[in-house]
Design an enzyme around this catalytic site. Sequence first.
Site, PDB file in Angstrom:
ATOM      1  N   ARG A  41       0.819  -1.215   0.000  1.00 39.58           N
ATOM      2  CA  ARG A  41       0.000   0.000   0.000  1.00 39.58           C
ATOM      3  C   ARG A  41       0.855   1.268   0.000  1.00 39.58           C
ATOM      4  O   ARG A  41       0.415   2.313  -0.482  1.00 39.58           O
ATOM      5  CB  ARG A  41      -0.952   0.004   1.196  1.00 39.58           C
ATOM      6  CG  ARG A  41      -2.162  -0.867   0.955  1.00 39.58           C
ATOM      7  CD  ARG A  41      -3.101  -0.817   2.123  1.00 39.58           C
ATOM      8  NE  ARG A  41      -4.419  -1.323   1.766  1.00 39.58           N
ATOM      9  CZ  ARG A  41      -5.372  -1.599   2.639  1.00 39.58           C
ATOM     10  NH1 ARG A  41      -5.147  -1.428   3.931  1.00 39.58           N
ATOM     11  NH2 ARG A  41      -6.545  -2.033   2.227  1.00 39.58           N
ATOM     12  N   LYS A 206     -15.549 -14.508   6.802  1.00 37.80           N
ATOM     13  CA  LYS A 206     -16.967 -14.318   7.128  1.00 37.80           C
ATOM     14  C   LYS A 206     -17.881 -14.244   5.915  1.00 37.80           C
ATOM     15  O   LYS A 206     -17.660 -13.452   5.005  1.00 37.80           O
ATOM     16  CB  LYS A 206     -17.136 -13.022   7.911  1.00 37.80           C
ATOM     17  CG  LYS A 206     -16.707 -13.115   9.348  1.00 37.80           C
ATOM     18  CD  LYS A 206     -16.930 -11.789   9.974  1.00 37.80           C
ATOM     19  CE  LYS A 206     -17.074 -11.818  11.461  1.00 37.80           C
ATOM     20  NZ  LYS A 206     -17.284 -10.428  11.931  1.00 37.80           N
ATOM     21  N   GLY A 356      -6.713  -6.717   0.954  1.00 41.45           N
ATOM     22  CA  GLY A 356      -5.393  -6.706   1.572  1.00 41.45           C
ATOM     23  C   GLY A 356      -4.841  -8.106   1.776  1.00 41.45           C
ATOM     24  O   GLY A 356      -3.679  -8.378   1.452  1.00 41.45           O
ATOM     25  N   GLY A 380     -12.558  -4.177   1.281  1.00 43.64           N
ATOM     26  CA  GLY A 380     -13.943  -3.732   1.415  1.00 43.64           C
ATOM     27  C   GLY A 380     -14.324  -2.766   0.298  1.00 43.64           C
ATOM     28  O   GLY A 380     -15.418  -2.831  -0.248  1.00 43.64           O
TER      29      GLY A 380
HETATM   30  C1  3PG Z   1      -8.694  -1.728   5.029  1.00 46.59           C
HETATM   31  O1  3PG Z   1      -7.602  -2.229   5.282  1.00 46.59           O
HETATM   32  O2  3PG Z   1      -9.722  -2.403   4.917  1.00 46.59           O
HETATM   33  C2  3PG Z   1      -8.749  -0.253   4.778  1.00 46.59           C
HETATM   34  O3  3PG Z   1      -7.551   0.355   5.109  1.00 46.59           O
HETATM   35  C3  3PG Z   1      -9.891   0.337   5.568  1.00 46.59           C
HETATM   36  O4  3PG Z   1      -9.717   0.069   6.934  1.00 46.59           O
HETATM   37  P1  3PG Z   1     -10.967  -0.197   7.841  1.00 46.59           P
HETATM   38  O5  3PG Z   1     -11.627  -1.456   7.340  1.00 46.59           O
HETATM   39  O6  3PG Z   1     -10.457  -0.326   9.245  1.00 46.59           O
HETATM   40  O7  3PG Z   1     -11.897   0.986   7.687  1.00 46.59           O
END
Ligand code: 3PG
Length: 399
Positions: A41, A206, A356, A380
Site C-alpha cells: 500500500r 466471514k 489486503g 472492502g
Molecule cells: C482496510 O484495510 O480495509 C482499509 O484500510 C480500511 O480500513 P478499515 O476497514 O479499518 O476501515
Amino acid sequence: MSIRTLDDLLGEGVSGRRVLVRADLNVPLDKQTGAITDDGRIRAVLPTLKALVEAGAKVVVFSHLGRPKGAPDPQFSLRPVAGRLGELLGAPVHFAEDTVGDSARSTVEGLADGQVALLENLRFNKGETSKDEAERGAFADQLAAFGDAYVDDAFGAVHRKHASVYDVPARLPRFAGRLVLREVEVLSKLTGEPERPYVVVLGGSKVSDKLAVIEALLPTVDRLLIGGGMCFTFLKAQGHEVGSSLLEQEMVETCGNLLERSGGKIMLPVDVVVADAFAPDAAHDTVPADGIPSKRVGLDIGPKTIAGFAAALKDARTIFWNGPMGVFEMAAFAHGTRGVAEAIAKADAFTVVGGGDSAAAVRSLGLDESAFGHISTGGGASLEYLEGKTLPGIAALEN
Ligand code: 3PG
Ligand code: MG
C-alpha cells in the site's frame, strides 16, 4: 458531474502550494516486532506522491492505521510507515507526532517546496470516524487548514464516510490521485461487460462480510468458487457437519437460499484439510467435505478442491479473487491459497485480485505479482464497488 484528477491539479501548477494527500497506509504489522510485513500500500501511492514532489508541492500525507479507538495508541503509530515511505521516496519524510496539534502545525509550516510530511494516525482523533456530522466536520476543518488542495489516493478507504475521506474534500479544491483512478478504471471493467467466462473466487473468514457482493455477483458471473473460512457455513447449509470449523450459524439459512438460487454457479469445496487445533504445527488430515470429524477444525481446502477450482478457472477470460482459501499464514494450510493463486495466474484472463489479505498472500507466497492483471489495494472498497454501492470517498470528489 465530474471528477478532476491529479493531472488537472499539476496543470494548474502546484509549486509552493500545500497539497493534502489522503493515502491508505494501513499496512499489516508484525504483532511481535511491529515491523511492516507488506509495504504494497505504501508503494501504491508513490506515483502520486512523486509527481507532486517533482512539481514542487509541499505534500502533507495523512492516513489511518488499524482501528485505534479515537485516542493515541502507540501500537498503531504511523512512525514506522514514515520511515519506509522515506526510503521508497529516496528523501526523508517529516513525521508529525499528532494529527492536528502543535507537532502537525509546525511540521506543515516547516515544509519546503518538494518536501513530504506524514501526520500521525487520523484515527487517534474521535472526529475521524464519528457518525456525528458536526464532530467529523470540526476535525475536517482542522485538517483542511493544512492544505490548499486535496488529493484522494486512498482507494482502500473510499468506502468509509470518514472526515479525511468525505468531509475534507468538501472544504478544498479536490482531485483524484493516480491510484484511485487506476483502481476505478480496472474495477469498472468488471461491472461493465466482462469477457466470459467470468469466474469469481471468494474466500476469507466471514460470509456476512461477503453476502451483499455474492447477491450482486450471482446474476453476472458464470462461476462462483467459495473457499476460506466462509465455506463452512455453506457446507453446513448443504447439511454437512463442520466440526469446530468457523461457522456463522445465523447465516446458514441465507447460504441455503443462495445455493438454491445460484443455478449451479456456486462451487464449494469437496474436501478440506482439518486440524486438531488452530496452530501451525497441529496434526492435520484431508477429509471429504461431508466427513469433517467433530472437534476438528477446517483450515484449508483440500487437493481435490484445488484441482476442481483450477479446472473451473482454466478457460476463464475474466477473474476476480478476494480472500484467501485457508490460513495461508501457516505453511501447512497455505496450499489452497497457493494453488488457486497459481491457477489464476496461469489463466489467459483479465485478473483482478482484491483485498489486503489476498494481495499480501500473493506477495508472501512469493508469487509473481506481474502474472496478475491488477492487484487492488482495497478489500472492502473493491467489494462495495462491485456491489454497485456509492462510495463516499468517490462521491466527495465530484464537482
Ligand atoms: C482496510 O484495510 O480495509 C482499509 O484500510 C480500511 O480500513 P478499515 O476497514 O479499518 O476501515
Ligand atoms: Mg477493512
